[in-house]
Write a protein that holds these residues in place. Sequence first.
Motif, PDB file in Angstrom:
ATOM      1  N   MET A   1      15.101 -16.180   2.377  1.00 27.18           N
ATOM      2  CA  MET A   1      15.254 -14.867   1.774  1.00 27.18           C
ATOM      3  C   MET A   1      15.066 -13.821   2.871  1.00 27.18           C
ATOM      4  N   ASP A   2      16.015 -12.898   2.966  1.00 26.10           N
ATOM      5  CA  ASP A   2      15.885 -11.860   3.979  1.00 26.10           C
ATOM      6  C   ASP A   2      15.063 -10.689   3.425  1.00 26.10           C
ATOM      7  N   ASP A   3      14.748  -9.727   4.302  1.00 25.05           N
ATOM      8  CA  ASP A   3      13.891  -8.609   3.913  1.00 25.05           C
ATOM      9  C   ASP A   3      14.506  -7.760   2.806  1.00 25.05           C
ATOM     10  N   ALA A   4      15.823  -7.564   2.846  1.00 21.68           N
ATOM     11  CA  ALA A   4      16.480  -6.747   1.822  1.00 21.68           C
ATOM     12  C   ALA A   4      16.340  -7.385   0.444  1.00 21.68           C
ATOM     13  N   GLN A   5      16.582  -8.692   0.365  1.00 22.96           N
ATOM     14  CA  GLN A   5      16.453  -9.378  -0.926  1.00 22.96           C
ATOM     15  C   GLN A   5      15.005  -9.389  -1.397  1.00 22.96           C
ATOM     16  N   LEU A   6      14.067  -9.583  -0.482  1.00 21.19           N
ATOM     17  CA  LEU A   6      12.655  -9.572  -0.867  1.00 21.19           C
ATOM     18  C   LEU A   6      12.254  -8.189  -1.385  1.00 21.19           C
ATOM     19  N   THR A   7      12.717  -7.144  -0.732  1.00 17.92           N
ATOM     20  CA  THR A   7      12.418  -5.784  -1.197  1.00 17.92           C
ATOM     21  C   THR A   7      12.944  -5.589  -2.607  1.00 17.92           C
ATOM     22  N   ARG A   8      14.175  -5.995  -2.847  1.00 15.72           N
ATOM     23  CA  ARG A   8      14.758  -5.861  -4.190  1.00 15.72           C
ATOM     24  C   ARG A   8      13.992  -6.692  -5.228  1.00 15.72           C
ATOM     25  N   THR A   9      13.542  -7.861  -4.838  1.00  9.82           N
ATOM     26  CA  THR A   9      12.770  -8.708  -5.750  1.00  9.82           C
ATOM     27  C   THR A   9      11.475  -8.021  -6.155  1.00  9.82           C
ATOM     28  N   ILE A  10      10.763  -7.445  -5.190  1.00  9.51           N
ATOM     29  CA  ILE A  10       9.525  -6.730  -5.504  1.00  9.51           C
ATOM     30  C   ILE A  10       9.830  -5.527  -6.399  1.00  9.51           C
ATOM     31  N   CYS A  11      10.896  -4.796  -6.086  1.00  3.80           N
ATOM     32  CA  CYS A  11      11.297  -3.660  -6.931  1.00  3.80           C
ATOM     33  C   CYS A  11      11.586  -4.115  -8.357  1.00  3.80           C
ATOM     34  N   GLU A  12      12.281  -5.228  -8.520  1.00  2.00           N
ATOM     35  CA  GLU A  12      12.584  -5.758  -9.851  1.00  2.00           C
ATOM     36  C   GLU A  12      11.313  -6.125 -10.606  1.00  2.00           C
ATOM     37  N   ARG A  49       5.780  10.691 -10.409  1.00  4.66           N
ATOM     38  CA  ARG A  49       5.227   9.331 -10.302  1.00  4.66           C
ATOM     39  C   ARG A  49       6.285   8.429  -9.691  1.00  4.66           C
ATOM     40  N   ALA A  50       5.944   7.832  -8.554  1.00  8.50           N
ATOM     41  CA  ALA A  50       6.927   6.991  -7.866  1.00  8.50           C
ATOM     42  C   ALA A  50       6.218   6.001  -6.954  1.00  8.50           C
ATOM     43  N   ILE A  51       6.931   4.913  -6.680  1.00  8.84           N
ATOM     44  CA  ILE A  51       6.461   3.913  -5.721  1.00  8.84           C
ATOM     45  C   ILE A  51       7.622   3.565  -4.807  1.00  8.84           C
ATOM     46  N   GLY A  52       7.374   3.619  -3.514  1.00 10.17           N
ATOM     47  CA  GLY A  52       8.336   3.173  -2.519  1.00 10.17           C
ATOM     48  C   GLY A  52       7.946   1.786  -2.036  1.00 10.17           C
ATOM     49  N   VAL A  53       8.924   0.911  -1.903  1.00  8.08           N
ATOM     50  CA  VAL A  53       8.684  -0.481  -1.497  1.00  8.08           C
ATOM     51  C   VAL A  53       9.373  -0.716  -0.164  1.00  8.08           C
ATOM     52  N   ARG A  54       8.617  -1.224   0.800  1.00  7.63           N
ATOM     53  CA  ARG A  54       9.183  -1.504   2.119  1.00  7.63           C
ATOM     54  C   ARG A  54       8.586  -2.817   2.637  1.00  7.63           C
ATOM     55  N   VAL A  55       9.458  -3.765   2.956  1.00  4.99           N
ATOM     56  CA  VAL A  55       9.042  -5.048   3.530  1.00  4.99           C
ATOM     57  C   VAL A  55       9.007  -4.918   5.043  1.00  4.99           C
ATOM     58  N   TYR A  56       8.006  -5.532   5.657  1.00  4.75           N
ATOM     59  CA  TYR A  56       7.940  -5.599   7.112  1.00  4.75           C
ATOM     60  C   TYR A  56       7.415  -6.967   7.522  1.00  4.75           C
ATOM     61  N   GLY A  57       7.526  -7.308   8.762  1.00  2.00           N
ATOM     62  CA  GLY A  57       7.169  -8.637   9.240  1.00  2.00           C
ATOM     63  C   GLY A  57       8.432  -9.330   9.679  1.00  2.00           C
ATOM     64  N   PRO A  58       8.477 -10.553  10.033  1.00  2.00           N
ATOM     65  CA  PRO A  58       7.403 -11.532   9.918  1.00  2.00           C
ATOM     66  C   PRO A  58       6.255 -11.239  10.886  1.00  2.00           C
ATOM     67  N   ILE A  59       5.143 -11.882  10.621  1.00  2.00           N
ATOM     68  CA  ILE A  59       3.964 -11.680  11.450  1.00  2.00           C
ATOM     69  C   ILE A  59       4.215 -12.181  12.865  1.00  2.00           C
ATOM     70  N   SER A  60       4.934 -13.300  12.996  1.00  3.01           N
ATOM     71  CA  SER A  60       5.270 -13.829  14.323  1.00  3.01           C
ATOM     72  C   SER A  60       6.675 -14.428  14.270  1.00  3.01           C
ATOM     73  N   ASP A  61       7.249 -14.665  15.427  1.00  2.00           N
ATOM     74  CA  ASP A  61       8.584 -15.259  15.500  1.00  2.00           C
ATOM     75  C   ASP A  61       8.613 -16.694  14.995  1.00  2.00           C
ATOM     76  N   THR A  62       7.450 -17.342  14.946  1.00  2.00           N
ATOM     77  CA  THR A  62       7.403 -18.734  14.513  1.00  2.00           C
ATOM     78  C   THR A  62       7.074 -18.893  13.033  1.00  2.00           C
ATOM     79  N   ASP A  63       6.584 -17.857  12.384  1.00  2.00           N
ATOM     80  CA  ASP A  63       6.202 -17.954  10.980  1.00  2.00           C
ATOM     81  C   ASP A  63       7.155 -17.125  10.126  1.00  2.00           C
ATOM     82  N   LEU A  64       8.294 -17.706   9.791  1.00  2.00           N
ATOM     83  CA  LEU A  64       9.315 -16.998   9.036  1.00  2.00           C
ATOM     84  C   LEU A  64       9.057 -16.992   7.535  1.00  2.00           C
ATOM     85  N   LEU A  65       8.024 -17.709   7.102  1.00  2.00           N
ATOM     86  CA  LEU A  65       7.720 -17.771   5.678  1.00  2.00           C
ATOM     87  C   LEU A  65       6.779 -16.660   5.222  1.00  2.00           C
TER      88      LEU A  65
END
Length: 139
Positions: A1-12, A49-65
Amino acid sequence: MDDAQLTRTICEILGGIPGWEWWPDPESPPYPKDSTAIWYGPIQDGPDRAIGVRVYGPISDTDLLVRRVQLRSRGRQRLIDDADRMAGIAFTVLHELSRVGGISDIRRISGGPLGADSKGREERSDNYQIILDNPEAIQ
């Protein structure tokens, strides 16, 4: 799952909270004034009233999960605890969520007040760590 899809999932997920709205189509009409708007990325001017959602990471190049997500909450004018209440609701829904939408686990790792914006709407930021169910990343 890429960052865009994860962001949308959290928004949903957040958009499933009663009174909270996630409208993924940028051509949608404005959010109702009395709703809690969920935004992909930066919070727009209205509603209050609003919430902005922004994904960041991965923490390291080896930990893509592992990813992190920041929720920026903004409450109604002159209600000093509104952003905190919103963050509490989001925490109840997200913290320790497991096996939903490609997400294995979510944990809040930090949070705190940001102060009021120029219109007197209190803001806060909360950060969550997300572990993905992502078999492609393991290969």
